[in-house]
Design a protein around this motif. Structure first.
Motif, PDB file in Angstrom:
ATOM      1  N   LYS A   2     -26.603   4.075 -22.745  1.00 28.15           N
ATOM      2  CA  LYS A   2     -26.975   2.955 -21.668  1.00 28.15           C
ATOM      3  C   LYS A   2     -27.815   1.925 -22.612  1.00 28.15           C
ATOM      4  O   LYS A   2     -28.571   2.317 -23.284  1.00 28.15           O
ATOM      5  CB  LYS A   2     -27.775   3.448 -20.548  1.00 28.15           C
ATOM      6  CG  LYS A   2     -28.366   2.580 -19.481  1.00 28.15           C
ATOM      7  CD  LYS A   2     -29.283   3.107 -18.559  1.00 28.15           C
ATOM      8  CE  LYS A   2     -29.725   1.951 -17.533  1.00 28.15           C
ATOM      9  NZ  LYS A   2     -30.504   2.613 -16.399  1.00 28.15           N
ATOM     10  N   THR A   3     -27.447   0.487 -22.437  1.00 32.10           N
ATOM     11  CA  THR A   3     -27.874  -0.319 -23.098  1.00 32.10           C
ATOM     12  C   THR A   3     -28.836  -1.122 -21.922  1.00 32.10           C
ATOM     13  O   THR A   3     -28.437  -1.557 -20.916  1.00 32.10           O
ATOM     14  CB  THR A   3     -26.871  -1.320 -23.497  1.00 32.10           C
ATOM     15  OG1 THR A   3     -25.875  -1.914 -22.816  1.00 32.10           O
ATOM     16  CG2 THR A   3     -26.074  -0.669 -24.650  1.00 32.10           C
ATOM     17  N   THR A   4     -30.021  -1.352 -22.255  1.00 38.43           N
ATOM     18  CA  THR A   4     -30.950  -2.022 -21.329  1.00 38.43           C
ATOM     19  C   THR A   4     -31.572  -3.345 -21.989  1.00 38.43           C
ATOM     20  O   THR A   4     -32.195  -4.075 -21.047  1.00 38.43           O
ATOM     21  CB  THR A   4     -31.978  -1.163 -20.861  1.00 38.43           C
ATOM     22  OG1 THR A   4     -32.701  -0.600 -22.178  1.00 38.43           O
ATOM     23  CG2 THR A   4     -31.313   0.155 -20.245  1.00 38.43           C
ATOM     24  N   ALA A  10     -27.461  -5.450 -29.319  1.00 40.85           N
ATOM     25  CA  ALA A  10     -27.112  -5.971 -30.688  1.00 40.85           C
ATOM     26  C   ALA A  10     -26.875  -4.748 -31.564  1.00 40.85           C
ATOM     27  O   ALA A  10     -25.947  -4.797 -32.472  1.00 40.85           O
ATOM     28  CB  ALA A  10     -28.421  -6.683 -31.388  1.00 40.85           C
ATOM     29  N   GLU A  11     -27.464  -3.520 -31.307  1.00 41.75           N
ATOM     30  CA  GLU A  11     -27.335  -2.435 -32.083  1.00 41.75           C
ATOM     31  C   GLU A  11     -26.032  -1.865 -31.871  1.00 41.75           C
ATOM     32  O   GLU A  11     -25.389  -1.480 -32.849  1.00 41.75           O
ATOM     33  CB  GLU A  11     -28.245  -1.382 -31.579  1.00 41.75           C
ATOM     34  CG  GLU A  11     -28.340  -0.115 -32.686  1.00 41.75           C
ATOM     35  CD  GLU A  11     -29.314   0.973 -32.507  1.00 41.75           C
ATOM     36  OE1 GLU A  11     -29.753   1.706 -33.168  1.00 41.75           O
ATOM     37  OE2 GLU A  11     -30.215   0.963 -31.375  1.00 41.75           O
ATOM     38  N   ARG A  12     -25.728  -1.871 -30.775  1.00 42.47           N
ATOM     39  CA  ARG A  12     -24.189  -1.383 -30.570  1.00 42.47           C
ATOM     40  C   ARG A  12     -23.075  -2.135 -31.047  1.00 42.47           C
ATOM     41  O   ARG A  12     -22.020  -1.629 -31.588  1.00 42.47           O
ATOM     42  CB  ARG A  12     -23.899  -1.252 -28.823  1.00 42.47           C
ATOM     43  CG  ARG A  12     -24.721  -0.281 -28.104  1.00 42.47           C
ATOM     44  CD  ARG A  12     -24.054   0.611 -27.375  1.00 42.47           C
ATOM     45  NE  ARG A  12     -23.068   0.700 -27.175  1.00 42.47           N
ATOM     46  CZ  ARG A  12     -22.235   1.587 -26.521  1.00 42.47           C
ATOM     47  NH1 ARG A  12     -23.138   2.332 -25.704  1.00 42.47           N
ATOM     48  NH2 ARG A  12     -20.827   1.615 -26.414  1.00 42.47           N
TER      49      ARG A  12
END
Length: 132
Positions: A2-4, A10-12
């Motif tokens: 999950k990206t929050t 940015a990391e993904r």
């Protein structure tokens, strides 16, 4: 996964260096916003001082005086405890707006006998007014 946050996105997309870059840039933007706010606060507080004191007290000193208050607020882990104070602040702001509008209406009513005209903005310019 999950990206929050912006940093997660940015990391993904870019890896750990992308995350670090975004974190640094977000902090720089926040620092700029805070610097402008402190300057705004100092200028307004300085304008409230009597003329003699204005010459001796600078904007930076006034901004520095409020810094401990905002610094301690930044350390809060949860803002739930501030809800009552926020509600009180909102009520006081609405009261202040009401007082200003009442005073302005009274002044305009008093000036009606002198036929003084007031500049009124066109409705098309209201979005610009509220946007600034």
């Amino acid at each position: 996964h999950k990206t929050t946050t912006y940093a997660d996105v940015a990391e993904r997309a870019l890896g750990k260096y992308g995350r670090m870059l975004v974190e640094v840039l977000v902090h720089i933007v926040q620092l700029g916003v805070c610097a402008v706010y402190f300057d705004f606060f100092g200028e307004n507080m300085r304008a409230l001082l009597p003329r003699k004191e204005r010459e001796h007290i600078g904007v930076r000193l006034l901004a520095l005086c409020i810094f401990p208050v905002y610094g301690s607020l930044a350390l809060l882990k949860s803002v739930k405890g501030l809800a009552k104070f926020a509600a009180l602040a909102n009520a006081l702001i609405f009261l202040a707006i009401g007082i200003v509008l009442f005073s302005a209406a009274a002044a305009m009513r008093q000036d009606a006998s002198t036929s003084r005209q007031y500049a009124v903005a066109k409705p098309a310019t209201l979005p610009l007014f509220f946007g600034t």
